[in-house]
Design a protein around this motif. Structure first.
Motif, PDB file in Angstrom:
ATOM      1  N   ASP A   1      -6.815   4.925  -4.564  1.00  0.00           N
ATOM      2  CA  ASP A   1      -7.012   4.634  -4.076  1.00  0.00           C
ATOM      3  C   ASP A   1      -5.725   5.835  -3.122  1.00  0.00           C
ATOM      4  N   PRO A   2      -6.272   6.731  -2.713  1.00  0.00           N
ATOM      5  CA  PRO A   2      -4.457   7.577  -1.479  1.00  0.00           C
ATOM      6  C   PRO A   2      -3.960   6.515  -0.255  1.00  0.00           C
ATOM      7  N   ALA A   3      -5.542   6.353   0.059  1.00  0.00           N
ATOM      8  CA  ALA A   3      -5.319   5.458   1.325  1.00  0.00           C
ATOM      9  C   ALA A   3      -4.244   4.453   1.250  1.00  0.00           C
ATOM     10  N   SER A   4      -4.809   3.567   0.143  1.00  0.00           N
ATOM     11  CA  SER A   4      -4.578   2.243  -0.033  1.00  0.00           C
ATOM     12  C   SER A   4      -3.208   2.376  -0.387  1.00  0.00           C
ATOM     13  N   MET A   5      -2.567   4.223  -0.522  1.00  0.00           N
ATOM     14  CA  MET A   5      -1.152   3.671  -1.564  1.00  0.00           C
ATOM     15  C   MET A   5      -0.737   3.578  -0.576  1.00  0.00           C
ATOM     16  N   ILE A   6      -1.531   4.282   0.362  1.00  0.00           N
ATOM     17  CA  ILE A   6       0.358   4.425   1.667  1.00  0.00           C
ATOM     18  C   ILE A   6       0.192   3.550   2.791  1.00  0.00           C
ATOM     19  N   TYR A   7      -0.873   2.686   2.873  1.00  0.00           N
ATOM     20  CA  TYR A   7      -1.155   1.445   3.572  1.00  0.00           C
ATOM     21  C   TYR A   7      -0.344  -0.065   2.622  1.00  0.00           C
ATOM     22  N   THR A   8      -0.299   0.530   0.759  1.00  0.00           N
ATOM     23  CA  THR A   8       0.545  -0.255   0.551  1.00  0.00           C
ATOM     24  C   THR A   8       2.108  -0.664   0.968  1.00  0.00           C
ATOM     25  N   ARG A   9       2.066   0.946   0.591  1.00  0.00           N
ATOM     26  CA  ARG A   9       4.010   1.525   0.572  1.00  0.00           C
ATOM     27  C   ARG A   9       4.045   1.210   1.690  1.00  0.00           C
ATOM     28  N   ASN A  10       3.846   1.488   2.964  1.00  0.00           N
ATOM     29  CA  ASN A  10       3.998   0.794   3.973  1.00  0.00           C
ATOM     30  C   ASN A  10       4.116  -0.644   4.506  1.00  0.00           C
ATOM     31  N   LYS A  11       3.700  -1.215   3.667  1.00  0.00           N
ATOM     32  CA  LYS A  11       3.721  -3.517   3.890  1.00  0.00           C
ATOM     33  C   LYS A  11       4.990  -3.249   2.957  1.00  0.00           C
ATOM     34  N   GLU A  12       5.630  -2.573   2.328  1.00  0.00           N
ATOM     35  CA  GLU A  12       6.521  -2.945   1.213  1.00  0.00           C
ATOM     36  C   GLU A  12       7.948  -2.024   1.723  1.00  0.00           C
ATOM     37  N   LYS A  13       7.705  -1.655   2.055  1.00  0.00           N
ATOM     38  CA  LYS A  13       8.642  -0.972   3.449  1.00  0.00           C
ATOM     39  C   LYS A  13       9.113  -2.053   4.028  1.00  0.00           C
TER      40      LYS A  13
END
Ligand code: ADP
Length: 285
Positions: free
Chosen positions: A42-54
């Motif tokens: 899911d593209p939105a989840s990918m963005i959220y997840t990447r933000n959390k990792e960062k």
């Protein structure tokens, strides 16, 4: 003119605290770790997840993305959660939504060790919150961030009339519990509520988490009220806006969160702070 409840600035303060707490743990040779479970692409989840990792990396927290194919079955994912429960380098586990339909989300959340429950969704932790136990235990991160905003700006809670729009387990129910525990008088509303706007006009504190663009305008708000907007919507012109018509409400409110820059940044800062809480609680026994 309302005073702006500046979540972006406050999130910087919280993140600086978190960074210091991580450094104190690192001195003891402990690195707090968060595992994010994601299923599918899911593209939105990918963005959220990447933000959390960062953000985790910036603060010195170890972040592990557990990314599974969309067709993974329940038993396999349950095994993966069991492995994370037993992994001593992992202090916090969260499941990124949405999940595909073949998976039983309730069973997955129940399987997370309550002591590693990053989102505070495990029924044991939800129960402790509703029981107003002294803790420590994790709570849902958006409500946690909202309470920090209210505390920082010294919004009086005891005896205040609070109206919460939306009853999700993510936002509405836990913020209603937290405000109740702080001695506010809370009305928790949902899509079937009659005369909603009559209720909102009586609120000293109005928390809007219905997922409806500009549900609330000036006529719905008591002059001087504190307005917390949890909504996040993209308008046709590309701008982000909330469940509250900010430009309309801002002149009459006492305090108001902007979108973006209000509740959003505090949610991720709260997730990071909670990860460090879980690490401290577990390691200090
Ligand atoms: P969130 O994750 O922000 O809490 P959800 O989409 O999960 O949002 O849930 C929306 C909630 O808002 C539901 O509890 C629903 O009953 C409530 N809701 C939707 N429309 C209205 C409305 N017009 N008035 C009051 N509550 C509403």
């Amino acid at each position: 003119m309302a005073q702006l409840l500046d979540g972006r600035s406050l999130a910087k303060v919280v993140n600086a605290e978190t960074k210091q707490r991580v450094a104190a743990l690192t001195d003891r040779h402990i690195t707090p770790g968060i595992a994010v479970i994601m299923v599918g692409d899911d593209p939105a989840s990918m963005i959220y997840t990447r933000n959390k990792e960062k953000k985790a990396r910036q603060l010195g927290i170890k972040s592990v993305l557990k990314h599974y194919p969309i067709e993974i079955d329940q038993a396999s994912l349950m095994n993966e959660i069991a492995a994370l429960n037993n992994d001593d380098s992992i202090d916090a586990i969260m499941i990124q939504k949405p999940l595909p339909k073949q998976l039983n989300e309730t069973e997955l959340i129940d399987a997370i060790d309550p002591a590693k429950d990053a989102d505070g969704f495990h029924p044991l932790n939800v129960g402790k919150l509703f029981d107003n136990q002294t803790g420590p235990y994790p709570v849902s991160c958006t409500p946690r961030g909202i309470m920090r905003i209210l505390r920082h700006y010294q919004i009086p809670l005891s005896g205040a009339r609070a109206v919460v729009i939306g009853r999700s387990i993510l936002v509405g129910k836990p913020i209603a519990a937290l405000l109740t525990n702080a001695d506010a008088t809370v009305t928790l509303t949902n899509r079937h509520t009659k005369d909603l706007k009559k209720l909102t006009r009586e609120a000293d504190i109005l928390v809007v988490a219905a997922g409806i663009t500009h549900l609330i305008d000036q006529a719905d708000v008591k002059p001087g009220a504190t307005v917390i907007d949890v909504g996040m919507h993209r308008l046709d012109n590309g701008k982000l806006t909330g469940d509250v018509d900010f430009d309309d409400v801002e002149p009459v409110a006492g305090h108001i969160t902007p979108v973006p820059g209000g509740v959003g940044p505090m949610t991720i800062a709260s997730l990071m702070a909670q990860t460090v809480d879980l690490a401290e609680w577990r390691r200090n026994g």
